[in-house]
Scaffold this active site. Structure first.
Site, mmCIF file in Angstrom:
data_model
loop_
_atom_site.group_PDB
_atom_site.id
_atom_site.type_symbol
_atom_site.label_atom_id
_atom_site.label_comp_id
_atom_site.label_asym_id
_atom_site.label_seq_id
_atom_site.Cartn_x
_atom_site.Cartn_y
_atom_site.Cartn_z
ATOM 1 C CG ASP A 354 -1.692 1.250 1.399
ATOM 2 O OD1 ASP A 354 -2.316 1.687 0.414
ATOM 3 O OD2 ASP A 354 -1.674 1.828 2.501
ATOM 4 C CG ASP A 556 -1.504 1.948 6.847
ATOM 5 O OD1 ASP A 556 -1.874 1.795 5.663
ATOM 6 O OD2 ASP A 556 -1.452 3.063 7.399
ATOM 7 C CG ASP A 560 -4.320 -1.092 2.972
ATOM 8 O OD1 ASP A 560 -4.554 -0.883 1.770
ATOM 9 O OD2 ASP A 560 -3.687 -0.299 3.696
#
Length: 660
Positions: A354, A556, A560
């Site tokens: 990410d 995080d 996600d």
């Protein structure tokens, strides 16, 4: 997996809590592991094994002048070394109606004694008990570590109220409560400092021994240790929702996690044990009739076969390796939830990151604030901050921080019907006007919103690597803002080290392609997929798995979590990750150390190689000893040494990963 608690050695307190009255240092979390003889000798199984071995030597010594005394010592040696394993084997037989390697070894030692080989049977018991003690030594240390970790969890807190201070149990704390934390005390709850300055020792959370300076506005975590200053902390999480409680819960859950290979070995052991017993009985009963052996010779051969064919070394080929790898990574702040994830990590072909809060620091700042004609910049900022104050997204916090810095303590306007638009932004009503703050998709539509000036402004800002959001008032453009999130200092090195191992690195982000491309270029990733909604990230993870194989996802945020679950291995950011990401993740980076991902993959691959070495060696030794028994007539003592020696070797071969 019961041994996972050992990885808490660096997260747990036994050798790391500072004395409340002392400022002396202590070993850091990255110290090299070592076996501590004193600690090992306290292990009850080790004591029993060594006692059994001592009695065996005594019996052998007195056998030359007193056979009866030798037999008595041998019996005690058998009982001392074999009691624990015999109990385990009988429990398996009674409860599960199944055979295991423990019962095979006890049967073999008793069989040896029955034909007069008391010393060989005692040696079998001793080495078998010693190998089991070596394996249980690490798990016993782990069991102590989890109890010590639990001991770090505070029980009470000093809560401030209008009546003064009161001592309450941490289960009574609620978000918004104000706590007083004195110097040297454990911080009782997750929260934010409202007043005070101090250095906080966060070793119980991150594994880093150097205290971190904290001031008003900074986050603190339950189970960490306040330094020399007085802190006033506003609680942000109930006791069950703290990061510390989540760590404990994850470690406890990990006790049941075992690798797929270990599950296979467990099933194989049951079937194999039946085969060994059946062949032993066939040799005893059939060889005298078919081959003309004497009953004594057949029984002797059967006992040697029972010893050398038992799969002790094979059974011990996997778990010591996983224990060592998990413990090794724990010293670097990486928490595996089970040995199965070590196996999967070794197969990594792609690592997907990410962007925000993972490759980047996750704390963006507002760099550009542009208002449309007819809107006051300060008033617009005031309204946007009021709506974004209901969100915990990093971009929202950056907007609120800008408002606090520029507008001071000015009271925010009342907001109604505020809610999050998943994957887009925030929405709320202020004075009858519906405000939206989020992605600039509206500029892509063939509508009056797509004014050339705004499109060009967005392109310019995104070319500078900034995240651009649009402000809409009743679906009319009221302004535009840009934020920039800096790349983590270690991101480039983390990406290069993964690529050096032949791993493809990609970035998945909800940001626009232009913004994502700038960060991707800085990080040096192989590919970037931008403009993704949470479900799009899942689709890309599945696509990557189909195209390349095993995928590790690093994230995080709440958005996600689906991708973390869809990946072969999900890595959650432990320090600033969301609760959903922590719950779903298979591995947690407790100090957000993405630079440790490549070494973790390398260690997992090494662990996989060691497991293969152990299994090939164990099977080879078993086959060699079985063939030798029926072809070369090997002696029982040689069979004992060969079989149990191979078991010790595979255990020691696995434990050496502690030092990798």
């Amino acid at each position: 997996m019961q041994a996972v608690q050992q990885l808490q050695k660096t997260l747990s307190p036994s050798d790391r809590i500072l004395s409340k009255n002392s400022g002396s240092g202590r070993p850091g979390p990255n110290r090299k592991p070592q076996f501590q003889l004193k600690s090992m000798l306290k292990n009850k199984e080790m004591q029993a094994a060594l006692g059994s071995g001592t009695l065996m030597l005594m019996a052998w010594g007195v056998s030359h002048w007193s056979q009866w005394l030798a037999v008595i010592l041998y019996v005690v040696s058998y009982a001392l070394g074999g009691w624990s394993k015999a109990r385990e084997g009988i429990e398996t037989l009674v409860r599960e109606r199944d055979l295991d390697v423990n019962l095979l070894m006890i049967a073999a030692s008793l069989g040896a004694a029955a034909i007069g080989y008391w010393n060989e049977g005692a040696m079998l018991i001793f080495i078998f008990a010693l190998s089991g003690a070596l394996e249980s030594y690490t798990t016993e240390r782990s069991s102590k570590d989890i109890s010590e970790l639990m001991a770090l969890k505070p029980e009470t807190a000093l809560r401030l109220s209008h009546e003064g201070t009161e001592t309450v149990g941490i289960e009574q704390l609620l978000p918004g409560d104000l706590l007083l934390v004195k110097p040297g005390e454990l911080i009782p709850a997750d929260g934010r400092i409202s007043k005070g300055v101090s250095a906080v020792n966060q070793a119980s959370i991150t594994g880093e021994s150097i205290p971190v300076n904290k001031a008003a506005g900074d986050e603190v975590y339950a189970g960490t240790i306040n330094g020399e200053g007085v802190l006033y902390v506003e609680v942000s999480q109930s006791s069950e929702g703290t990061l510390f409680s989540k760590i404990i819960r994850m470690v406890e859950e990990a006790q049941t996690e075992v690798p797929d290979s270990q599950r296979f070995i467990k099933r194989f052991e049951s079937i194999y044990a039946r085969i060994v017993v059946a062949v032993t009985l066939i040799v005893i009963a059939g060889a005298p009739m078919v081959l003309g052996w004497t009953w004594a010779a057949a029984f002797y051969k059967a006992m040697v076969f029972l010893v050398v064919a038992s799969p002790c070394a094979l059974v011990s080929s996997i778990m010591p390796v996983m224990l060592s790898a998990i413990s090794n990574r724990a010293r670097r702040g990486i928490l595996f939830k089970g040995g199965a994830h070590v196996e999967n990590m070794a197969l990594t072909s792609v690592v997907a990151f990410d962007k925000t809060g993972t490759l980047t620091i996750g704390s963006p700042v507002v760099t550009d604030w542009i208002t449309a004609t007819g809107y006051d910049a300060d008033e617009l900022l005031h309204i946007v901050a009021a709506i974004e104050s209901y969100s915990m997204h990093p971009l929202a916090r950056a907007l609120v921080a800008k408002a606090e810095a520029e507008l001071g303590q000015r009271e925010l306007p009342a907001v109604e019907q505020v809610h999050s638009l998943t994957g887009w932004g925030m929405e709320g009503m202020v004075d009858g006007v519906r405000w939206k703050i989020g992605r600039t998709d509206a500029l892509d539509d063939a509508s009056p919103l797509a004014e050339l000036e705004w499109v060009e402004t967005r392109a310019r800002l995104e070319a500078e690597g900034k995240t651009v959001s649009i402000i809409l008032a009743d679906d009319r453009i009221a302004g535009m803002l840009a934020l920039r999130d800096e790349l983590r200092p270690q991101a480039q090195d983390a990406v290069r080290r993964l690529q050096a191992q032949g791993i493809r690195v990609v970035m998945l982000t909800g940001d626009r392609p232009e913004t994502a491309a700038v960060i991707a270029a800085q990080a040096g990733v192989d590919a970037v997929y931008a403009g993704l909604m949470p479900e799009d990230k899942v689709s890309h993870i599945r696509m990557l798995r189909e195209q390349y194989g095993h995928v590790v996802m690093v994230g995080d945020g709440v958005n996600d979590a689906p991708a973390l679950a869809a990946a072969t291995v999900g890595l959650g950011m432990g320090m600033h990750g969301s609760g959903a990401a922590l719950e779903v993740a298979d591995v947690v980076l407790m100090n957000d150390g993405i630079e440790e991902i490549a070494p973790t993959v390398a260690l997992a691959r090494k662990a996989q190689r060691v497991v293969k070495q152990n299994m090939i060696f164990a099977v080879s030794v078993i086959l060699l000893l079985i063939i030798s028994n029926f072809v070369q007539d090997i002696a029982l003592p040689f069979g004992v040494i060969g079989h149990e020696g191979s078991t010790l070797l595979v255990i020691l071969n696995g434990l050496r990963l502690l030092r990798s």
